[in-house]
Design a protein around this motif. Structure first.
Motif, mmCIF file in Angstrom:
data_model
loop_
_atom_site.group_PDB
_atom_site.id
_atom_site.type_symbol
_atom_site.label_atom_id
_atom_site.label_comp_id
_atom_site.label_asym_id
_atom_site.label_seq_id
_atom_site.Cartn_x
_atom_site.Cartn_y
_atom_site.Cartn_z
ATOM 1 N N ALA A 18 0.567 -1.013 0.012
ATOM 2 C CA ALA A 18 0.082 -0.126 0.015
ATOM 3 C C ALA A 18 0.811 1.122 -0.184
ATOM 4 C CB ALA A 18 -0.980 0.005 1.171
ATOM 5 N N SER A 19 1.559 1.370 -1.150
ATOM 6 C CA SER A 19 2.471 2.512 -1.189
ATOM 7 C C SER A 19 2.176 3.640 -0.589
ATOM 8 C CB SER A 19 3.101 2.611 -2.683
ATOM 9 O OG SER A 19 1.961 3.504 -3.542
ATOM 10 N N SER A 20 3.115 4.617 -0.328
ATOM 11 C CA SER A 20 2.818 5.745 0.374
ATOM 12 C C SER A 20 3.850 6.824 0.142
ATOM 13 C CB SER A 20 2.692 5.607 2.030
ATOM 14 O OG SER A 20 2.186 6.967 2.607
ATOM 15 N N LYS A 54 -1.068 1.001 -5.104
ATOM 16 C CA LYS A 54 -0.211 -0.356 -4.651
ATOM 17 C C LYS A 54 1.151 0.091 -4.980
ATOM 18 C CE LYS A 54 -3.292 -4.096 -4.923
ATOM 19 N NZ LYS A 54 -4.525 -3.675 -4.892
ATOM 20 N N TRP A 55 1.543 1.026 -5.974
ATOM 21 C CA TRP A 55 2.851 0.917 -6.328
ATOM 22 C C TRP A 55 3.381 2.173 -6.762
ATOM 23 C CZ3 TRP A 55 5.290 -3.484 -9.550
ATOM 24 C CH2 TRP A 55 6.824 -3.703 -9.006
ATOM 25 N N LEU A 56 2.557 3.347 -6.990
ATOM 26 C CA LEU A 56 2.895 4.487 -7.534
ATOM 27 C C LEU A 56 2.553 5.697 -6.424
ATOM 28 C CD1 LEU A 56 1.401 4.438 -11.261
ATOM 29 C CD2 LEU A 56 3.878 3.911 -10.631
ATOM 30 N N LEU A 57 2.680 5.642 -5.258
ATOM 31 C CA LEU A 57 2.960 6.460 -4.188
ATOM 32 C C LEU A 57 1.859 7.402 -4.012
ATOM 33 C CD1 LEU A 57 6.718 7.880 -5.075
ATOM 34 C CD2 LEU A 57 5.966 6.001 -3.751
ATOM 35 N N SER A 58 0.452 6.736 -4.335
ATOM 36 C CA SER A 58 -0.482 7.789 -4.266
ATOM 37 C C SER A 58 -1.602 7.312 -3.206
ATOM 38 C CB SER A 58 -1.476 7.456 -5.605
ATOM 39 O OG SER A 58 -0.502 7.787 -6.622
#
Length: 529
Positions: A113-115, A329-333
């Motif tokens: 859960a990208s952040s 999931k993977w683009l920092l959103s």
């Protein structure tokens, strides 16, 4: 007499009765000075949380009911002095010890859960503006920014222009891929029933693999597809658990021969268990004679399309009807954010659009080409301004940085994969494609028992290994999957904070726990491998 101050939340002032009723003057709940003061408290709290992230065990060691026993049974009628500071104290002492720390650099479970700082602040900014952009009129800039950003993202991911507003298609931001699958399935259902007649709802058949996310089954159920009409196509390890076009083609033909109506195929690029990639071009050719809606679920792996070296895995996208992926999931959103694109958005609007005669939502001044009312693109009417944070992420980091994030995680996963391969006691179950490594501990060969007994023993061994790994207080947190009857461990690299040392430490703990389990079970020969 001076008017009462509105600076204290507990202050209440009853104005003179009007029409027999006393009217309470509410406290000032959006005072700019107070908002600034409390905002600094929140920012300080969150930044401190990230600074101390490695102090927390990734997975909480709590039992059901632990939090309820510490909190009152009813909400307070009046706030305590400096209520926010008191609440933050409780979050630090009660909430944080009881959550799974998804942003921990040692979190390798499920998918990331990208952040990012900008992603989180974008969420805060959207919450502060608090617009409800269900129609163009309800918030013109929010609607048009979403249209711009979905095209930006489509270009960054190298999607065909036919999915962009600029190319006659279009996209939107939803909460999750579950919503995207449901919306497209309903659009496909209504389009097909318009051709064959609504009386044939019970004959509609949908198709997926045994690796497809359960969200598809839930969506089919909600859309009124009979459970018996959901064809789950088995996959094989020899095919890397990808969906077989020949098997799908045969299943559809069998249904047609039985008088059924093929409706929808859900292909996946990056399945949840192993990140298997279904052969989209071949699947589109196989199902073309039956005019089914083809949706590509790229919830996790779609982010990797931002890197040219992964773009080939989405070949054939120009032939599908819709595609979705999750920037969160993977683009920092940051959660939540799912991007859905369609070649013919009109099919979605036809299925989910509200009545043109609705006097509340109708605005004749905005009728015409180019006007998008996003209420007609999803199940919900009220919707969030998700485009704002994605726009900020793209503006403040740029696509080069996003590619760097994906490539860094892929390199770390490749490192973990190589360490697994270097230890003969372990095996990589499926070749790594992205940043997920699927592996397991080999059980020592036994002269007794058949293949079934051996598989059962291996599954029990690896379940015990995962439990031991996740039980370590400062160790990694991983998850599992069962594919082809084999229980395996999943190491998904993707936390923004993960570095090489975390990956090496994780593997060391896996090795140590594996050694301890083999010793405990008396399999000493395996320790010599």
């Amino acid at each position: 007499m001076a008017p009462p101050s509105h600076s204290h939340a507990h202050t209440s002032n009853a104005s003179a009765p009007k029409n027999g009723f006393a009217v309470d003057t509410p406290p000032c709940l959006l005072d700019s000075d107070e908002f600034r003061r409390q905002g600094y408290q929140i920012i300080d709290f969150v930044s401190g949380y990230y600074a101390r992230m490695e102090d927390y065990s990734v997975s909480p060691k709590v039992t059901p009911g632990f939090l309820r026993s510490h909190l009152p049974v009813a909400a307070p009628s009046q706030p305590e002095p400096d209520a926010l500071a008191a609440a933050l104290h409780d979050i630090r002492e009660l909430i944080l010890p009881g959550i799974t720390h998804w942003q921990s650099p040692r979190h390798f479970a499920h998918f990331p859960a990208s952040s990012s700082s900008i992603g989180a602040l974008g969420e805060a900014l959207a919450a502060g503006l608090n617009v409800v952009p269900f129609t163009w009129t309800a918030s013109p800039a929010a609607t048009e920014l979403e249209m711009v950003v979905v095209d930006w993202l489509a270009r960054a991911l190298h999607l065909p222009e036919s999915f962009m507003f600029a190319g006659g298609g279009g996209g939107t931001f939803l909460g999750t891929s579950c919503e995207a699958i449901l919306c497209t399935l309903v659009a496909a259902r209504d389009r097909k029933l318009a051709e064959v007649g609504e009386c044939r709802t019970g004959d509609l058949v949908v198709y997926c693999s045994d690796q497809t996310h359960f969200a598809f089954h839930k969506a089919a159920h909600i859309a009124g597809i009979r459970k018996a009409n959901c064809r789950v196509i088995p996959t094989r390890r020899e095919d890397m658990f990808a969906l077989s076009p020949a098997t799908v083609k045969a299943a559809m033909q069998m249904d047609v021969d039985a008088g059924m109506v093929p409706l929808f195929l859900c292909a996946t690029v990056g399945t949840t268990p192993t990140t298997a990639v279904d052969p989209v071009p071949e699947l589109c050719v196989a199902v073309a004679p039956h005019d089914v809606w083809v949706h590509v679920d790229a919830a996790y792996a779609g982010s990797a399309f931002i890197c040219p070296e992964f773009r080939h895995l989405a070949d054939g996208a120009e032939a599908v009807d819709s595609i979705s992926m999750n920037p969160h999931k993977w683009l920092l959103s940051n959660n939540d954010c799912c991007a859905l694109w369609l070649k013919q958005p009109s099919a979605l609007v036809a299925a989910l659009g509200t009545s043109r005669d609705d006097v509340i939502l109708k605005d004749a001044a905005t009728d015409g080409d180019g006007v998008v009312d996003y209420k007609d693109w999803s199940v919900t009417l009220t919707r969030r301004f998700r485009a704002l944070k994605v726009w900020l992420v793209l503006r403040c980091y740029g696509t080069d940085a996003l590619r760097g994030v994906v490539r860094a995680h892929v390199r770390l996963a490749a490192l973990f994969e190589q360490m697994v391969r270097d230890d003969a006691r372990f095996e990589v179950v499926t070749p790594r494609r992205f940043a997920l490594v699927c592996f397991r501990l080999r059980p020592p060969a036994s002269p007794l028992g058949g293949a079934g007994d051996s598989r059962t023993a291996a599954n029990k061994l690896n379940k015990k290994l995962l439990e031991a790994v996740n039980r370590t207080s400062r160790g990694p947190y991983m998850s599992s999957a069962t594919v082809g009857g084999e229980y395996l461990l999943r190491c998904a690299v993707g936390s923004t904070l993960t570095e090489e040392r975390h990956v090496r430490d994780a593997w060391k703990i896996v090795q140590d726990q594996g050694t301890a389990i083999l010793r405990e079970m008396g399999w000493m020969d395996a320790l010599k491998a």
